[in-house]
Design a protein around this motif. Sequence first.
Motif, PDB file in Angstrom:
ATOM      1  N   THR A   1       0.680  -1.197  -0.097  1.00 39.81           N
ATOM      2  CA  THR A   1       0.111   0.204   0.024  1.00 39.81           C
ATOM      3  C   THR A   1       0.845   1.156   0.276  1.00 39.81           C
ATOM      4  O   THR A   1       0.393   2.524  -0.278  1.00 39.81           O
ATOM      5  N   MET A   2       2.178   1.078   0.322  1.00 39.47           N
ATOM      6  CA  MET A   2       3.007   2.158   0.053  1.00 39.47           C
ATOM      7  C   MET A   2       3.840   2.365  -0.818  1.00 39.47           C
ATOM      8  O   MET A   2       4.591   3.316  -0.891  1.00 39.47           O
ATOM      9  N   GLY A   3       3.459   1.631  -1.812  1.00 35.10           N
ATOM     10  CA  GLY A   3       4.021   1.598  -3.103  1.00 35.10           C
ATOM     11  C   GLY A   3       5.354   1.020  -3.326  1.00 35.10           C
ATOM     12  O   GLY A   3       6.309   1.258  -4.366  1.00 35.10           O
ATOM     13  N   ARG A   4       5.742   0.161  -2.186  1.00 40.83           N
ATOM     14  CA  ARG A   4       6.973  -0.466  -2.388  1.00 40.83           C
ATOM     15  C   ARG A   4       6.927  -1.855  -3.039  1.00 40.83           C
ATOM     16  O   ARG A   4       6.126  -2.638  -3.068  1.00 40.83           O
ATOM     17  N   ASP A   5       7.873  -1.889  -4.092  1.00 39.66           N
ATOM     18  CA  ASP A   5       7.778  -3.162  -4.661  1.00 39.66           C
ATOM     19  C   ASP A   5       8.521  -4.303  -4.276  1.00 39.66           C
ATOM     20  O   ASP A   5       9.590  -4.242  -3.557  1.00 39.66           O
ATOM     21  N   TYR A   6       7.764  -5.179  -4.440  1.00 45.77           N
ATOM     22  CA  TYR A   6       8.510  -6.819  -3.979  1.00 45.77           C
ATOM     23  C   TYR A   6       8.557  -7.593  -5.337  1.00 45.77           C
ATOM     24  O   TYR A   6       7.858  -8.016  -6.029  1.00 45.77           O
ATOM     25  N   LEU A   7       9.649  -8.378  -5.322  1.00 46.19           N
ATOM     26  CA  LEU A   7      10.111  -9.354  -6.248  1.00 46.19           C
ATOM     27  C   LEU A   7       9.947 -10.739  -5.679  1.00 46.19           C
ATOM     28  O   LEU A   7      10.563 -10.980  -4.326  1.00 46.19           O
ATOM     29  N   PHE A   8       9.650 -11.764  -6.200  1.00 45.64           N
ATOM     30  CA  PHE A   8       9.716 -13.159  -5.790  1.00 45.64           C
ATOM     31  C   PHE A   8      10.090 -13.953  -6.962  1.00 45.64           C
ATOM     32  O   PHE A   8       9.688 -14.150  -7.945  1.00 45.64           O
ATOM     33  N   PHE A   9      11.081 -14.857  -6.494  1.00 41.46           N
ATOM     34  CA  PHE A   9      11.558 -15.927  -7.308  1.00 41.46           C
ATOM     35  C   PHE A   9      11.040 -17.195  -6.717  1.00 41.46           C
ATOM     36  O   PHE A   9      11.722 -17.377  -5.511  1.00 41.46           O
ATOM     37  N   SER A  10      10.322 -18.141  -7.147  1.00 47.93           N
ATOM     38  CA  SER A  10       9.728 -19.122  -6.702  1.00 47.93           C
ATOM     39  C   SER A  10       9.910 -20.321  -7.298  1.00 47.93           C
ATOM     40  O   SER A  10       9.764 -20.596  -8.477  1.00 47.93           O
ATOM     41  N   ASN A  11      10.573 -21.452  -6.662  1.00 50.99           N
ATOM     42  CA  ASN A  11      10.815 -22.797  -7.228  1.00 50.99           C
ATOM     43  C   ASN A  11       9.496 -23.733  -6.584  1.00 50.99           C
ATOM     44  O   ASN A  11       9.233 -23.804  -5.300  1.00 50.99           O
ATOM     45  N   GLU A  12       8.753 -24.246  -7.536  1.00 54.40           N
ATOM     46  CA  GLU A  12       7.456 -24.935  -7.169  1.00 54.40           C
ATOM     47  C   GLU A  12       7.374 -26.243  -7.533  1.00 54.40           C
ATOM     48  O   GLU A  12       7.637 -26.391  -8.770  1.00 54.40           O
TER      49      GLU A  12
ATOM     50  N   SER B   1      11.866 -13.502  -1.774  1.00 52.16           N
ATOM     51  CA  SER B   1      11.513 -12.190  -1.702  1.00 52.16           C
ATOM     52  C   SER B   1      12.599 -11.088  -1.625  1.00 52.16           C
ATOM     53  O   SER B   1      13.562 -11.322  -0.917  1.00 52.16           O
ATOM     54  N   TYR B   2      12.502 -10.261  -2.584  1.00 57.65           N
ATOM     55  CA  TYR B   2      13.443  -9.170  -2.473  1.00 57.65           C
ATOM     56  C   TYR B   2      12.719  -7.855  -2.444  1.00 57.65           C
ATOM     57  O   TYR B   2      11.766  -7.691  -3.275  1.00 57.65           O
ATOM     58  N   THR B   3      13.331  -6.767  -1.748  1.00 54.30           N
ATOM     59  CA  THR B   3      12.607  -5.491  -1.827  1.00 54.30           C
ATOM     60  C   THR B   3      13.963  -4.406  -1.648  1.00 54.30           C
ATOM     61  O   THR B   3      14.761  -4.720  -0.956  1.00 54.30           O
ATOM     62  N   ASN B   4      13.580  -3.170  -1.815  1.00 52.78           N
ATOM     63  CA  ASN B   4      14.467  -1.988  -1.531  1.00 52.78           C
ATOM     64  C   ASN B   4      14.009  -1.387  -0.480  1.00 52.78           C
ATOM     65  O   ASN B   4      12.878  -0.653  -0.769  1.00 52.78           O
ATOM     66  N   ILE B   5      14.739  -1.290   0.557  1.00 56.80           N
ATOM     67  CA  ILE B   5      14.380  -0.461   1.707  1.00 56.80           C
ATOM     68  C   ILE B   5      15.571   0.659   1.948  1.00 56.80           C
ATOM     69  O   ILE B   5      16.536   0.065   2.257  1.00 56.80           O
TER      70      ILE B   5
END
Length: 216
Positions: free
Chosen positions: A140-151, A168-172
């Motif tokens: 909701t704050m506009g922060r992007d999260y990337l996810f690399f998933s092995n399934e 998961s990866y994000t920029n803080i």
Amino acid sequence: MKKVLIGLFLVILGSCTGNSNKLSTELFGIKIYDDIENYININASEVTKIGSENTLFLNTKKNPFNGLVKSSKLDAYQLRVNKKNKVLTVTGLKNLGEIGNKNFKDRCKVESSYFKTILAKQYNKDVGQFTQNYYKNSNTMGRDYLFFSNELRFKKDSKKLMIQIMCSYTNIDNYIHSTIYVSLVDQDYWTENTLLSWKKVVIFTNILKELNLESL
């Protein structure tokens, strides 16, 4: 000849059924679809509501999960249940900390390889049966999260399950924060809940670029 072929078919069918029956339906000592009250007192636990249908329970020192089998490589555990209090996801996770862009090494990807090997053996599968998917989500704050998933998807009786090893990866504040999640998930829950808000994206190979950290 016909009897021989029928007999061979029955042997193969029996073998496939036997392999299916051997598949585990638990992770970290917790069985999926069990009643949550087998593992924790729901009236004395830390609870987070996820919409109107699902609830998240956290393993804490004050109220630990009964029978939890911990991994030395993870430091937190959580269970999601439906409104009938049946466990739909079992997850262990670890926050791998914050790293500046110049020192970034993808520890999560290394840890993922370890869990893929261990869990493929536990669930009587080959490592090569894992598929890789990439997702993106914004809070909701506009922060992007990337996810690399092995399934790794499979069926147990009539249930569709998935072993998921996800980074998961994000920029803080211009630091990369990464977390590894190791989960046993009901596929219908995953499709009808998480994937409603996440966007499936093409393969990303440069995390720094995706998180706008490459030029810093």
